[in-house]
Design an enzyme around this catalytic site. Sequence first.
Site, PDB file in Angstrom:
ATOM      1  N   SER A 124     -52.993   2.880   5.594  1.00 47.24           N
ATOM      2  CA  SER A 124     -53.659   3.939   6.359  1.00 47.24           C
ATOM      3  C   SER A 124     -54.204   5.009   5.432  1.00 47.24           C
ATOM      4  O   SER A 124     -53.604   5.313   4.385  1.00 47.24           O
ATOM      5  CB  SER A 124     -52.622   4.562   7.295  1.00 47.24           C
ATOM      6  OG  SER A 124     -53.127   5.739   7.862  1.00 47.24           O
ATOM      7  N   TYR A 148     -44.386   8.832   8.692  1.00 51.48           N
ATOM      8  CA  TYR A 148     -45.207   7.630   8.891  1.00 51.48           C
ATOM      9  C   TYR A 148     -46.033   7.323   7.632  1.00 51.48           C
ATOM     10  O   TYR A 148     -46.049   6.189   7.141  1.00 51.48           O
ATOM     11  CB  TYR A 148     -46.121   7.837  10.106  1.00 51.48           C
ATOM     12  CG  TYR A 148     -47.214   6.805  10.223  1.00 51.48           C
ATOM     13  CD1 TYR A 148     -46.911   5.480  10.514  1.00 51.48           C
ATOM     14  CD2 TYR A 148     -48.556   7.155  10.022  1.00 51.48           C
ATOM     15  CE1 TYR A 148     -47.919   4.530  10.606  1.00 51.48           C
ATOM     16  CE2 TYR A 148     -49.569   6.208  10.118  1.00 51.48           C
ATOM     17  CZ  TYR A 148     -49.245   4.897  10.406  1.00 51.48           C
ATOM     18  OH  TYR A 148     -50.236   3.954  10.486  1.00 51.48           O
ATOM     19  N   LYS A 152     -45.946   3.995   4.857  1.00 52.95           N
ATOM     20  CA  LYS A 152     -47.084   3.154   4.436  1.00 52.95           C
ATOM     21  C   LYS A 152     -47.177   3.124   2.909  1.00 52.95           C
ATOM     22  O   LYS A 152     -47.424   2.081   2.306  1.00 52.95           O
ATOM     23  CB  LYS A 152     -48.395   3.691   5.035  1.00 52.95           C
ATOM     24  CG  LYS A 152     -48.510   3.471   6.528  1.00 52.95           C
ATOM     25  CD  LYS A 152     -48.676   1.981   6.857  1.00 52.95           C
ATOM     26  CE  LYS A 152     -48.552   1.674   8.317  1.00 52.95           C
ATOM     27  NZ  LYS A 152     -48.483   0.253   8.636  1.00 52.95           N
TER      28      LYS A 152
HETATM   29  P1  NAD Z   1     -50.248  -1.311  17.698  1.00 52.90           P
HETATM   30  O1  NAD Z   1     -49.024  -0.522  18.015  1.00 52.90           O
HETATM   31  O2  NAD Z   1     -51.202  -1.596  18.786  1.00 52.90           O
HETATM   32  O3  NAD Z   1     -49.857  -2.682  16.979  1.00 52.90           O
HETATM   33  C1  NAD Z   1     -48.658  -2.849  16.237  1.00 52.90           C
HETATM   34  C2  NAD Z   1     -47.932  -4.044  16.843  1.00 52.90           C
HETATM   35  O4  NAD Z   1     -46.747  -4.282  16.093  1.00 52.90           O
HETATM   36  C3  NAD Z   1     -47.504  -3.807  18.297  1.00 52.90           C
HETATM   37  O5  NAD Z   1     -47.954  -4.886  19.095  1.00 52.90           O
HETATM   38  C4  NAD Z   1     -45.985  -3.762  18.244  1.00 52.90           C
HETATM   39  O6  NAD Z   1     -45.392  -4.282  19.417  1.00 52.90           O
HETATM   40  C5  NAD Z   1     -45.706  -4.601  17.013  1.00 52.90           C
HETATM   41  N1  NAD Z   1     -44.453  -4.294  16.319  1.00 52.90           N
HETATM   42  C6  NAD Z   1     -43.976  -3.076  15.980  1.00 52.90           C
HETATM   43  N2  NAD Z   1     -42.823  -3.218  15.316  1.00 52.90           N
HETATM   44  C7  NAD Z   1     -42.567  -4.543  15.230  1.00 52.90           C
HETATM   45  C8  NAD Z   1     -41.516  -5.308  14.672  1.00 52.90           C
HETATM   46  N3  NAD Z   1     -40.480  -4.741  14.043  1.00 52.90           N
HETATM   47  N4  NAD Z   1     -41.576  -6.655  14.768  1.00 52.90           N
HETATM   48  C9  NAD Z   1     -42.605  -7.267  15.408  1.00 52.90           C
HETATM   49  N5  NAD Z   1     -43.622  -6.585  15.964  1.00 52.90           N
HETATM   50  C10 NAD Z   1     -43.605  -5.238  15.872  1.00 52.90           C
HETATM   51  O7  NAD Z   1     -50.983  -0.513  16.512  1.00 52.90           O
HETATM   52  P2  NAD Z   1     -52.388  -0.765  15.813  1.00 52.90           P
HETATM   53  O8  NAD Z   1     -53.191   0.465  16.022  1.00 52.90           O
HETATM   54  O9  NAD Z   1     -52.956  -2.064  16.169  1.00 52.90           O
HETATM   55  O10 NAD Z   1     -51.923  -0.743  14.302  1.00 52.90           O
HETATM   56  C11 NAD Z   1     -51.699  -1.932  13.551  1.00 52.90           C
HETATM   57  C12 NAD Z   1     -51.278  -1.538  12.148  1.00 52.90           C
HETATM   58  O11 NAD Z   1     -52.295  -0.723  11.570  1.00 52.90           O
HETATM   59  C13 NAD Z   1     -49.986  -0.707  12.103  1.00 52.90           C
HETATM   60  O12 NAD Z   1     -49.243  -1.113  10.978  1.00 52.90           O
HETATM   61  C14 NAD Z   1     -50.490   0.715  11.924  1.00 52.90           C
HETATM   62  O13 NAD Z   1     -49.558   1.519  11.255  1.00 52.90           O
HETATM   63  C15 NAD Z   1     -51.742   0.485  11.081  1.00 52.90           C
HETATM   64  N6  NAD Z   1     -52.723   1.573  11.208  1.00 52.90           N
HETATM   65  C16 NAD Z   1     -53.156   1.943  12.455  1.00 52.90           C
HETATM   66  C17 NAD Z   1     -54.054   2.999  12.573  1.00 52.90           C
HETATM   67  C18 NAD Z   1     -54.512   3.477  13.926  1.00 52.90           C
HETATM   68  O14 NAD Z   1     -54.915   4.642  14.056  1.00 52.90           O
HETATM   69  N7  NAD Z   1     -54.514   2.637  14.970  1.00 52.90           N
HETATM   70  C19 NAD Z   1     -54.551   3.660  11.436  1.00 52.90           C
HETATM   71  C20 NAD Z   1     -54.116   3.223  10.186  1.00 52.90           C
HETATM   72  C21 NAD Z   1     -53.192   2.173  10.087  1.00 52.90           C
HETATM   73  N1  UFG Z   2     -57.439  15.803  18.568  1.00 49.69           N
HETATM   74  C1  UFG Z   2     -57.630  16.761  19.548  1.00 49.69           C
HETATM   75  N2  UFG Z   2     -57.043  16.537  20.760  1.00 49.69           N
HETATM   76  C2  UFG Z   2     -56.303  15.426  21.044  1.00 49.69           C
HETATM   77  C3  UFG Z   2     -56.127  14.461  20.035  1.00 49.69           C
HETATM   78  C4  UFG Z   2     -56.700  14.677  18.799  1.00 49.69           C
HETATM   79  O1  UFG Z   2     -58.283  17.764  19.326  1.00 49.69           O
HETATM   80  O2  UFG Z   2     -55.790  15.307  22.167  1.00 49.69           O
HETATM   81  C5  UFG Z   2     -58.089  16.006  17.253  1.00 49.69           C
HETATM   82  C6  UFG Z   2     -57.113  16.103  16.098  1.00 49.69           C
HETATM   83  O3  UFG Z   2     -56.693  17.443  15.945  1.00 49.69           O
HETATM   84  C7  UFG Z   2     -57.970  15.590  14.945  1.00 49.69           C
HETATM   85  C8  UFG Z   2     -58.868  14.545  15.593  1.00 49.69           C
HETATM   86  O4  UFG Z   2     -58.870  14.851  16.992  1.00 49.69           O
HETATM   87  O5  UFG Z   2     -58.785  16.624  14.444  1.00 49.69           O
HETATM   88  C9  UFG Z   2     -58.380  13.113  15.407  1.00 49.69           C
HETATM   89  O6  UFG Z   2     -57.022  13.022  15.829  1.00 49.69           O
HETATM   90  P1  UFG Z   2     -56.305  11.616  16.072  1.00 49.69           P
HETATM   91  O7  UFG Z   2     -54.930  11.914  16.567  1.00 49.69           O
HETATM   92  O8  UFG Z   2     -57.161  10.738  16.898  1.00 49.69           O
HETATM   93  O9  UFG Z   2     -56.290  10.973  14.627  1.00 49.69           O
HETATM   94  P2  UFG Z   2     -55.598  11.454  13.255  1.00 49.69           P
HETATM   95  O10 UFG Z   2     -56.678  11.610  12.248  1.00 49.69           O
HETATM   96  O11 UFG Z   2     -54.715  12.603  13.473  1.00 49.69           O
HETATM   97  O12 UFG Z   2     -54.665  10.213  12.899  1.00 49.69           O
HETATM   98  C10 UFG Z   2     -55.097   8.855  13.030  1.00 49.69           C
HETATM   99  C11 UFG Z   2     -53.881   7.997  13.388  1.00 49.69           C
HETATM  100  C12 UFG Z   2     -52.926   7.917  12.226  1.00 49.69           C
HETATM  101  C13 UFG Z   2     -53.667   7.460  10.993  1.00 49.69           C
HETATM  102  C14 UFG Z   2     -54.845   8.387  10.722  1.00 49.69           C
HETATM  103  C15 UFG Z   2     -55.639   7.919   9.531  1.00 49.69           C
HETATM  104  O13 UFG Z   2     -53.205   8.537  14.507  1.00 49.69           O
HETATM  105  O14 UFG Z   2     -51.941   6.972  12.525  1.00 49.69           O
HETATM  106  O15 UFG Z   2     -55.704   8.404  11.860  1.00 49.69           O
HETATM  107  O16 UFG Z   2     -55.878   6.579   9.587  1.00 49.69           O
HETATM  108  F1  UFG Z   2     -52.826   7.495   9.946  1.00 49.69           F
END
Ligand code: NAD
Ligand code: UFG
Length: 345
Positions: A124, A148, A152
């Site tokens: 991330s 978190y 990572k």
């Molecule tokens: P998500 O929660 O939709 O997908 C993660 C999946 O992993 C879920 O289906 C959950 O049930 C499963 N899971 C969690 N713990 C587990 C375990 N111990 N064993 C088996 N399954 C398990 O989230 P996503 O947004 O699809 O994210 C996927 C990956 O990308 C994650 O590792 C997350 O940290 C990373 N990531 C997500 C974002 C974002 O904003 N969505 C940003 C950067 C990185």
């Molecule tokens: N925001 C609002 N109101 C809301 C939600 C978000 O104003 O209800 C604003 C936040 O303050 C920020 C922007 O919208 O300025 C984006 O916020 P998000 O929560 O959508 O995303 P973040 O950048 O905080 O974090 C996301 C994921 C993290 C990941 C990160 C970088 O939640 O898991 O992107 O990949 F690590």
Amino acid sequence: MNILVTGGTGYIASHTAVKLLAAGHQLVLVDNLANSNIAVLDRIALLSGQKPHFYQADIGNYAALSAIFTAHQIDAVIHFAGLKAVGESAQKPLHYYRENVAGSLQLLEVMQEFAVKSLIFSSSATVYGDPRELPLTEQSPIQPQSVYGRTKWMVEQIIADHCSADPSFSAVCLRYFNPVGAHPSGLMGEDPNGIPNNLLPFISQVAIGRREQLSVFGNDYPTADGTGVRDYIHVQDLAEGHRLALKLTHTPGCHRFNLGTGSGVSVLEMVDAFRAVSGHPVPLIICPRRTGDVAACYADAAKAQHELGWQAQLNLTDMVADTWRWQQLNPQGYQTPPAKLKEKL
Ligand code: NAD
Ligand code: UFG
């Protein structure tokens, strides 16, 4: 290739699965369903014409994992499984270290036991913390600000150490910026449990009338309109990034890539884009800043372009239009009964 996809029914993994099946790969999905819905499997089957193998199992469960590696000849693993809520990670740090760090370690050990030498890991942009300079390159300082983010970065370091110890191991850490959007069919998308933490799912639920108004967390940041700026990337572009990262399966070492568009979008710009595409009002109130948020964060994704041939293709309108289609077709996410879905299709 035969690919094991951990967290396979999750948001990003499900979109990636459809892309990989279309490219001819065979998939085995594993997920403990902690944050996803089994109905995702039917949607994957509907879109790809194939139902991949699925195991409901925890990646921390050695016996379950080794049974999967015994039953299938795995060539590569794409490791999405993990917990991702920044706020929750501060309240439950041990749980996050167990699931994200210990879970990844367990997976790597089983891969070693079965001589599986190729891994793609979901990292991330949050590993960079509060950026000193923008855009962020893969060389920018690493200073995660949340539990978190630290999980990572710890996993990235474990993977790098494993690559040093095993010169035949290949790993790709993909640092996603802000994944948004949905499959263009409207059949798959992000289905957060409870109140969404992230901006776009929240706006979308306000536009459809499930929530009253958006709270904008701060309008006094040093950005053009004072609201937070992020690099939103369409989940379909991310999925393609994984397909292309498989090119490095036979290139040993630890490879790291930013996956972002390179442009920043503010909260108010996102709200305007949503109003324009949906034609619905998005009432909002300005609230204090959210603890831990940074003013702006966006990627330099040139390395992914040069080495993987990857570049984001979809723009803000695509991200919003696909999110809105998913929201309209599935007002209750994956709980939406298939009959209701068919009526609308
Ligand atoms: P998500 O929660 O939709 O997908 C993660 C999946 O992993 C879920 O289906 C959950 O049930 C499963 N899971 C969690 N713990 C587990 C375990 N111990 N064993 C088996 N399954 C398990 O989230 P996503 O947004 O699809 O994210 C996927 C990956 O990308 C994650 O590792 C997350 O940290 C990373 N990531 C997500 C974002 C974002 O904003 N969505 C940003 C950067 C990185
Ligand atoms: N925001 C609002 N109101 C809301 C939600 C978000 O104003 O209800 C604003 C936040 O303050 C920020 C922007 O919208 O300025 C984006 O916020 P998000 O929560 O959508 O995303 P973040 O950048 O905080 O974090 C996301 C994921 C993290 C990941 C990160 C970088 O939640 O898991 O992107 O990949 F690590």
